[in-house]
Design an enzyme around this catalytic site. Structure first.
Site, PDB file in Angstrom:
ATOM      1  N   CYS A  42      -2.708   0.427   0.760  1.00 40.58           N
ATOM      2  CA  CYS A  42      -2.159  -0.252  -0.416  1.00 40.58           C
ATOM      3  C   CYS A  42      -0.875  -1.007  -0.059  1.00 40.58           C
ATOM      4  O   CYS A  42      -0.173  -0.659   0.875  1.00 40.58           O
ATOM      5  CB  CYS A  42      -1.900   0.789  -1.508  1.00 40.58           C
ATOM      6  SG  CYS A  42      -1.203   0.080  -3.008  1.00 40.58           S
ATOM      7  N   SER A  44       2.051  -1.040  -1.293  1.00 39.51           N
ATOM      8  CA  SER A  44       3.346  -0.362  -1.304  1.00 39.51           C
ATOM      9  C   SER A  44       3.690   0.235   0.057  1.00 39.51           C
ATOM     10  O   SER A  44       4.852   0.251   0.461  1.00 39.51           O
ATOM     11  CB  SER A  44       3.368   0.725  -2.377  1.00 39.51           C
ATOM     12  OG  SER A  44       3.178   0.142  -3.644  1.00 39.51           O
ATOM     13  N   HIS A  47       5.281  -2.468   2.090  1.00 35.01           N
ATOM     14  CA  HIS A  47       6.698  -2.699   1.794  1.00 35.01           C
ATOM     15  C   HIS A  47       7.566  -1.809   2.687  1.00 35.01           C
ATOM     16  O   HIS A  47       8.605  -2.235   3.180  1.00 35.01           O
ATOM     17  CB  HIS A  47       7.011  -2.340   0.335  1.00 35.01           C
ATOM     18  CG  HIS A  47       6.497  -3.312  -0.679  1.00 35.01           C
ATOM     19  ND1 HIS A  47       6.952  -4.598  -0.774  1.00 35.01           N
ATOM     20  CD2 HIS A  47       5.578  -3.168  -1.660  1.00 35.01           C
ATOM     21  CE1 HIS A  47       6.334  -5.212  -1.781  1.00 35.01           C
ATOM     22  NE2 HIS A  47       5.485  -4.363  -2.336  1.00 35.01           N
ATOM     23  N   HIS A  63      -0.634   6.701   0.033  1.00 37.26           N
ATOM     24  CA  HIS A  63      -0.357   7.311  -1.277  1.00 37.26           C
ATOM     25  C   HIS A  63      -1.546   7.132  -2.212  1.00 37.26           C
ATOM     26  O   HIS A  63      -1.444   7.375  -3.402  1.00 37.26           O
ATOM     27  CB  HIS A  63       0.897   6.674  -1.888  1.00 37.26           C
ATOM     28  CG  HIS A  63       0.726   5.210  -2.148  1.00 37.26           C
ATOM     29  ND1 HIS A  63       0.873   4.268  -1.154  1.00 37.26           N
ATOM     30  CD2 HIS A  63       0.376   4.530  -3.257  1.00 37.26           C
ATOM     31  CE1 HIS A  63       0.620   3.070  -1.653  1.00 37.26           C
ATOM     32  NE2 HIS A  63       0.306   3.201  -2.933  1.00 37.26           N
ATOM     33  N   CYS A 168      -4.363   4.883  -6.807  1.00 39.32           N
ATOM     34  CA  CYS A 168      -3.280   3.907  -6.986  1.00 39.32           C
ATOM     35  C   CYS A 168      -3.752   2.590  -7.576  1.00 39.32           C
ATOM     36  O   CYS A 168      -3.482   2.300  -8.723  1.00 39.32           O
ATOM     37  CB  CYS A 168      -2.488   3.660  -5.705  1.00 39.32           C
ATOM     38  SG  CYS A 168      -1.109   2.538  -6.012  1.00 39.32           S
TER      39      CYS A 168
HETATM   40  N1  APR Z   1       0.701 -17.172  -5.363  1.00 36.77           N
HETATM   41  C1  APR Z   1      -0.444 -16.517  -5.681  1.00 36.77           C
HETATM   42  N2  APR Z   1      -0.941 -15.485  -4.941  1.00 36.77           N
HETATM   43  C2  APR Z   1      -0.253 -15.117  -3.845  1.00 36.77           C
HETATM   44  C3  APR Z   1       0.940 -15.749  -3.451  1.00 36.77           C
HETATM   45  C4  APR Z   1       1.429 -16.832  -4.265  1.00 36.77           C
HETATM   46  N3  APR Z   1       2.537 -17.483  -3.974  1.00 36.77           N
HETATM   47  N4  APR Z   1       1.395 -15.127  -2.323  1.00 36.77           N
HETATM   48  C5  APR Z   1       0.518 -14.148  -2.048  1.00 36.77           C
HETATM   49  N5  APR Z   1      -0.489 -14.127  -2.957  1.00 36.77           N
HETATM   50  C6  APR Z   1      -1.630 -13.219  -3.048  1.00 36.77           C
HETATM   51  C7  APR Z   1      -2.244 -12.812  -1.721  1.00 36.77           C
HETATM   52  O1  APR Z   1      -3.163 -13.784  -1.241  1.00 36.77           O
HETATM   53  C8  APR Z   1      -2.944 -11.487  -2.086  1.00 36.77           C
HETATM   54  O2  APR Z   1      -4.263 -11.715  -2.536  1.00 36.77           O
HETATM   55  O3  APR Z   1      -1.180 -11.996  -3.602  1.00 36.77           O
HETATM   56  C9  APR Z   1      -2.081 -10.935  -3.237  1.00 36.77           C
HETATM   57  C10 APR Z   1      -1.274  -9.673  -2.850  1.00 36.77           C
HETATM   58  O4  APR Z   1      -2.181  -8.639  -2.640  1.00 36.77           O
HETATM   59  P1  APR Z   1      -2.056  -7.463  -1.518  1.00 36.77           P
HETATM   60  O5  APR Z   1      -1.160  -7.931  -0.422  1.00 36.77           O
HETATM   61  O6  APR Z   1      -3.440  -7.002  -1.210  1.00 36.77           O
HETATM   62  O7  APR Z   1      -1.247  -6.304  -2.284  1.00 36.77           O
HETATM   63  P2  APR Z   1      -1.720  -5.216  -3.370  1.00 36.77           P
HETATM   64  O8  APR Z   1      -2.110  -3.963  -2.686  1.00 36.77           O
HETATM   65  O9  APR Z   1      -2.685  -5.840  -4.335  1.00 36.77           O
HETATM   66  O10 APR Z   1      -0.340  -4.953  -4.114  1.00 36.77           O
HETATM   67  C11 APR Z   1       0.312  -5.986  -4.841  1.00 36.77           C
HETATM   68  O11 APR Z   1       1.436  -4.575  -6.395  1.00 36.77           O
HETATM   69  O12 APR Z   1       1.775  -2.304  -6.702  1.00 36.77           O
HETATM   70  C12 APR Z   1       2.255  -3.461  -6.144  1.00 36.77           C
HETATM   71  O13 APR Z   1       3.497  -2.647  -4.245  1.00 36.77           O
HETATM   72  C13 APR Z   1       2.380  -3.411  -4.642  1.00 36.77           C
HETATM   73  O14 APR Z   1       3.880  -5.211  -4.670  1.00 36.77           O
HETATM   74  C14 APR Z   1       2.552  -4.852  -4.376  1.00 36.77           C
HETATM   75  C15 APR Z   1       1.634  -5.528  -5.377  1.00 36.77           C
HETATM   76 ZN    ZN Z   2      -0.312   1.763  -4.191  1.00 39.13          ZN
END
Ligand code: APR
Ligand code: ZN
Length: 365
Positions: A42, A44, A47, A63, A168
């Protein structure tokens, strides 16, 4: 009897996890030993690995996990050996004001965010001393010892990889829709960022009967995935997103979800909303980040921005509910899993997340 477990450990320097053996002590009073069967990868965790959030180390990461109770410590009554459980990364203390009000996600007595069990210790160690379980669960390990309030029993016929995601991303995403925003049928919604959590928001909107459901992402593959989960329209980020959303939603969305944690997309969330619309902050930015809002515009247009933590969920209520919806064919959770990987492939899974090339990787033990 203490045991060893293979685990993905963050040693506090660099973004590579070491897959190595740790020692796992017996569960103490009110704790359970869980043999982990699956752990999702995930955002987080990323990060932390990328130095955006600080943690005590060394830390067993992960997690978002599910498994089977192997042993219960003294006084445990909620679960028993053999039970299939999904782990909650925010175990409630069951004594604070938030817990009394039924808001487990807002518990102030938990020590989960310190990566500690309720007594301030952990059951994990290595030759160097204490090892911390991320968010008191540390699911990227063959075994975890968690407080019983973090081990939520679900029907045994839910596949373990699907169950792990309920721990999550699914709860966070679907919960943001049904618990935090309480989106009514027919409302227009936009989801900015369609990773694992954003796609869960899309699924939640489809379940709630929202229309239109507009998905926004930089990656075309993510938009295609969003369509398969119920997005009725997609917008490629980079151009005039607010203009396109206004066109599709006839003047702005009733609900807009930011699911990346990027300052730019957080700041532009109100511009996607119609008057009186609600913006939901799901994505989490690096520690200390601040965002700017046009206050006069927000106030005059009667828009609301709300924070969403763990989908406003009460895991003991929401996990079994989501599992039942999956079993009834109402939530296509298995389709979210794009890659099933081994524990020693965890670094590649995080690299793929950084590159945006996978919807969700799940480590299968
Ligand atoms: N505009 C639109 N989409 C974007 C941009 C942008 N500028 N930059 C990145 N993305 C998209 C990515 O292509 C990806 O599909 O945002 C998505 C982020 O997804 P993941 O990296 O897979 O992260 P995820 O596990 O979904 O978590 C997202 O939610 O709970 C929180 O901590 C977690 O901050 C994190 C967020
Ligand atoms: Zn998570």
């Amino acid at each position: 009897m203490p045991r060893t477990a293979l685990a993905a450990v963050h040693d506090g320097h660099g973004d590579r996890l070491a897959v190595r053996e740790i020692r796992v002590a017996d569960p103490g009073p009110g704790e359970v030993l869980v043999r982990i069967a699956a752990s999702g990868v995930c955002g987080s965790d990323r990060h932390v690995l990328d130095g955006e959030w600080s943690l005590p180390t060394p830390t067993v990461m992960g997690h978002e996990g599910a498994g089977v109770v192997e042993a219960a410590g003294p006084g445990v009554t909620d679960v028993a050996p053999g039970d299939t459980v999904i782990l909650s990364w925010y175990y409630p203390c069951r004594r604070c004001r938030a817990c009394a009000a039924g808001k487990a996600w807002a518990c102030t007595g938990t020590r989960a965010n310190e990566c500690l069990l309720p007594d301030g210790t952990t059951r994990l160690s290595d030759a160097g001393g204490v090892v911390y379980p991320y968010l008191a669960v540390g699911t990227m390990s063959e075994y975890a010892v968690v407080p019983e309030s973090a081990a939520i029993r679900v029907p045994a016929d839910v596949p373990m990889d699907v169950a792990s995601l309920i721990g999550c991303s699914i709860t966070t995403g679907v919960g943001a829709v049904v618990n935090n925003a309480r989106v009514p049928a027919g409302a227009g919604a936009v989801v900015v960022g369609c990773g694992g959590v954003g796609l869960a928001v899309v699924m939640g909107l489809a379940l709630a009967g929202a229309y239109p459901i507009v998905a926004v992402d930089t990656a075309e593959e993510k938009l295609a995935a969003a369509r398969s989960f119920g997005a009725t329209h997609t917008v490629r980020a980079g151009g005039d997103v607010a203009g396109e959303v206004a066109e599709i939603t006839s003047g702005g969305a009733d609900y807009a979800f930011e699911v990346i944690g990027r300052v730019g997309t957080i700041e532009s969330l109100p511009s996607l909303l119609t008057t009186g619309g609600v913006g939901v902050l799901v994505g989490l930015p690096p520690q200390g980040v601040r965002a700017g809002i046009d206050v006069l515009e927000l106030a005059e247009s009667g828009k609301t921005l709300i924070g969403s933590n763990y989908g406003g969920a009460v895991p003991s209520l929401d996990f079994p509910r989501l599992a039942r919806l999956y079993l009834a064919g109402r939530l296509p959770l298995d389709s979210l899993i794009s890659h099933r990987v081994r524990l020693d492939e965890v670094n590649e899974a995080f690299d793929a997340m950084r590159a945006g090339t996978r919807t969700r990787s799940v480590i299968v033990f």
